[in-house]
Structure formats: structure tokens, C-alpha cells
Write an enzyme that holds these catalytic residues in place. Structure first.
Site, PDB file in Angstrom:
ATOM      1  CE  LYS A 197      40.183  -5.164  36.326  1.00  0.00           C
ATOM      2  NZ  LYS A 197      39.393  -5.704  37.428  1.00  0.00           N
ATOM      3  CB  ALA A 256      41.364  -4.938  43.317  1.00  0.00           C
ATOM      4  N   GLY A 257      40.033  -4.500  46.147  1.00  0.00           N
ATOM      5  CA  GLY A 257      40.315  -4.408  47.580  1.00  0.00           C
ATOM      6  C   GLY A 257      39.257  -3.716  48.404  1.00  0.00           C
ATOM      7  CG  ASN A 299      32.556  -8.060  41.010  1.00  0.00           C
ATOM      8  OD1 ASN A 299      31.499  -8.294  41.584  1.00  0.00           O
ATOM      9  ND2 ASN A 299      32.908  -8.736  39.949  1.00  0.00           N
ATOM     10  CB  THR A 300      34.192  -9.085  45.991  1.00  0.00           C
ATOM     11  OG1 THR A 300      34.822  -9.723  44.879  1.00  0.00           O
ATOM     12  CG2 THR A 300      33.816 -10.144  47.003  1.00  0.00           C
TER      13      THR A 300
END
Lengths: 66, 284
Positions: B115, B207-208, B229-230
Site C-alpha cells: 500500500k 481514508a477519511g 482504520n481509525t
């Protein structure tokens, strides 16, 4: 002699091999990868490559990441 | 008479990414968890088949003194190493090679892919398009299957595909920001450009994501998968949020495949307009 290990100065024995360094660090060899002066050193070379004063060694592993 | 239970949402709908076939279209990261135990439970709850990892200087232990290898089931997951933290192509290529070397030794099938992240600055973590393109070319030449984190710029996305990326992964919004999909129109154009004449080319929104609804929207736009992820790791209850993400992904995918109705300005009655007992209605 002194090398730069993961960005920090470190005292190691003269003519230490990469395999000996990993043994001293107590990390399983298959969980790490080693760079010497920004060049990847393959696992089968660890017993052959000897460190010299001032060498920059990076030992990396996997960490959590996204 | 028996009542029929609710239909199980079980999609036989694998995601093909280069040489890999993933059982789930959700790809999850392993970073930012409070500890590895919660990470392992959340990864399992997400149903993901592919898990991203970072390459870092050794001595990585959590507060319990435990190591990620104790909690990452290498037989269950295909690992996807990233080049996070790299700000130029040179460092990204170095990181990729180091990651490949470790995964090779572990016997994990993820050894052949990467990645790619080449970042512009630490405040926004926005991708550097020039460095990303250069690194893509170099990594493709080195034999890597490159999955490219990029912005939602359709022109850059097209360039990365031309450079040989096996998947282009536009961001919904900045990494870890939880702002969701800020510019769905750009993402639509990315999807159109990348899949024009090549409908099977995989595009992943990376992401986001802040909440499960963002995942559903990404899939309804026609993305092939979502990487996050987050939003799981920092949720109050990561394990249940992982579950929510999995269901949102299935919901969004089914919704996309089923074909949404067009949006209309005026109402369309869902009950029959004939046979109404009321005789009068107000003029329109």
C-alpha cells in the site's frame, strides 16, 4: 566500535556480523528486515556481512498501521 | 405456518486485487488500538481478509509489553504492508522492500504487494502526487503489486493507473479525520475514469471514514472496497464498530448492485391513486 543503530549510536563488538547483532537484540530473524547503509541485506547474508565503524544499520519490524 | 426469518446478508462477492482474491471488500488497518487484544477482536469482528500493517524500527510493544505478532493471525489474514510516514519516493521504495522481506520470511501471501503512501506534509497527511507517481513507477519496475493511496483528483488517479497500479485508492477525506466522503462528485469521476473500458479495475476508498454510513455511501458510489482504520480503532466500542462497518459495507454493496431509484423533485405516491374514498384534494 560504534555504529548508528536505528538512528542512535551503539557500541558493538569489532567485526560483528548482522546475525550476531540480531542475536544480541534478541529478536527472531524472521520478524525483522535489515538495512545496512540504506541497502537491504537479505536474510541469507546476515551471517556473512560484518559491520564496520560508522555503519548505519536499520532493523525494522511490523507495527500496527493503516 | 412458519415465519421466514430475515435474510442473511452473506455475499459470495470476492474482491480481486492483482493476484489476490479477498473474501471481504473491507480492508482494515491494525494501527492506533489501545492494545493488541482489542485489535485482534476488532479485526475478527470486521470480517476482513486483508489487514494493513506498517514497517517500523524494531522494539514495537504496546502498554502491556506485547508484540503485534502475538495477536496477528498470519494464517487468517493477508497482510498489506504500507509505506506510511514516507515523504519521498526513495523512502517509500526502501520501506516497501523491507516490508516484502519480512512478509516473505513469515510466509504470508502479502509479500508481493504494497500500500503505497507518499505524503506531502505531516499536518494534512495529504498525498504528494509527484512522489506517489514516481514511487509507483519504481515499485512496479521492482515487481510489486502497487495499491496506491491518492487524493480524489481524477487526473492523478488516471496517471497512477497508467503507471501500473493494480488499484487506485482515492481518499474520502484526510487520513484519520473522520470527515467521511467530502467530495463524492470527484470520487464518481475517479470511478468513471478508472473503470471506463475496464469495469473490473478495482477502486478502493481509502481514508477519511468516520462512521458506518460513510462506508455504505462509498460502496453505493460504486467503489469496489473500503480501507479504514481509525474509525474502528478509536471508536468508543471498537469491536461493535467493526461489526457496523462490515454490515454497512454489505448494505452499500447490495444497494449499488440493486440499482437505486433516480432522485425526483416531486413525490410519487407509493399507494394506489385509484379507489381513494376521499372525493376531493387540494389543487397542486
Amino acid at each position: 566500535m560504534q555504529i548508528i543503530y536505528n538512528g542512535e549510536p551503539r557500541e558493538v563488538a569489532e567485526e560483528m556480523t548482522i546475525a550476531e547483532l540480531l542475536a544480541e537484540l534478541d529478536r527472531p530473524a524472521r520478524q525483522v528486515a535489515v538495512e545496512l547503509n540504506r541497502e537491504l541485506i537479505s536474510r541469507d547474508q546476515h551471517v556473512h556481512v560484518r559491520l564496520r565503524p560508522g555503519d548505519e544499520v536499520e532493523v525494522v519490524t511490523l507495527a500496527g498501521g493503516g | 405456518m412458519s415465519l421466514v426469518g430475515p435474510a442473511q446478508v452473506e455475499l459470495e462477492d470476492p474482491l480481486r486485487l492483482g493476484p489476490h482474491v479477498l473474501r471481504s471488500r473491507l480492508i482494515v488497518g491494525s494501527g492506533r488500538y489501545d492494545n493488541y487484544r482489542v485489535m485482534a477482536e476488532s479485526l475478527a469482528a470486521s470480517g476482513a481478509h486483508c489487514v494493513t500493517v506498517a514497517v517500523r524500527r524494531e522494539r514495537q510493544y504496546d502498554e502491556q509489553g506485547e508484540n503485534i505478532f502475538d495477536y496477528l493471525d498470519l494464517d487468517r489474514y493477508i497482510l498489506l504492508p504500507n509505506t506510511a510516514g514516507c515523504y519521498n519516493a526513495e523512502d517509500a521504495v526502501r520501506s516497501a522492500k523491507l516490508g516484502r522481506h519480512i512478509l516473505d520470511a513469515l510466509g504470508n501471501p502479502g509479500a508481493d504487494w504494497i500500500k503505497l503512501e507518499v505524503l506531502g506534509d505531516p499536518k494534512t497527511l495529504l498525498p504528494d502526487p509527484v512522489g506517489t507517481l514516481e514511487a509507483t513507477r519504481r515499485l512496479v519496475a521492482e515487481g510489486f503489486q502497487v495499491l496506491c493511496y491518492t487524493s480524489d483528483d481524477p487526473v492523478v488517479a488516471r496517471r497512477l493507473k497508467e503507471a501500473g497500479a493494480v488499484s487506485v485508492m482515492p481518499a474520502g477525506s484526510p487520513i484519520g479525520s473522520g470527515q467521511g466522503l467530502l467530495n463524492p462528485n470527484n470520487l464518481r469521476i475517479c470511478l468513471e475514469y478508472l473503470k471506463d473500458d475496464d469495469p473490473d479495475y478495482p477502486v478502493i476508498i481509502d481514508a477519511g471514514v468516520g462512521a458506518a454510513s460513510d462506508v455504505a455511501i462509498a460502496m453505493e458510489l460504486g467503489a469496489d472496497g473500503v480501507l479504514l482504520n481509525t474509525a474502528i480503532a478509536k471508536a468508543r466500542d471498537p469491536v461493535n464498530m467493526a461489526r457496523a462497518m462490515m454490515h454497512a459495507l454489505h448494505a452499500g454493496r447490495l444497494s449499488y448492485l440493486s440499482g437505486r431509484i433516480p432522485k425526483r423533485l416531486y413525490a410519487t405516491a407509493s399507494s394506489p391513486e385509484v379507489g381513494v374514498i376521499a372525493r376531493t384534494c387540494p389543487p397542486r
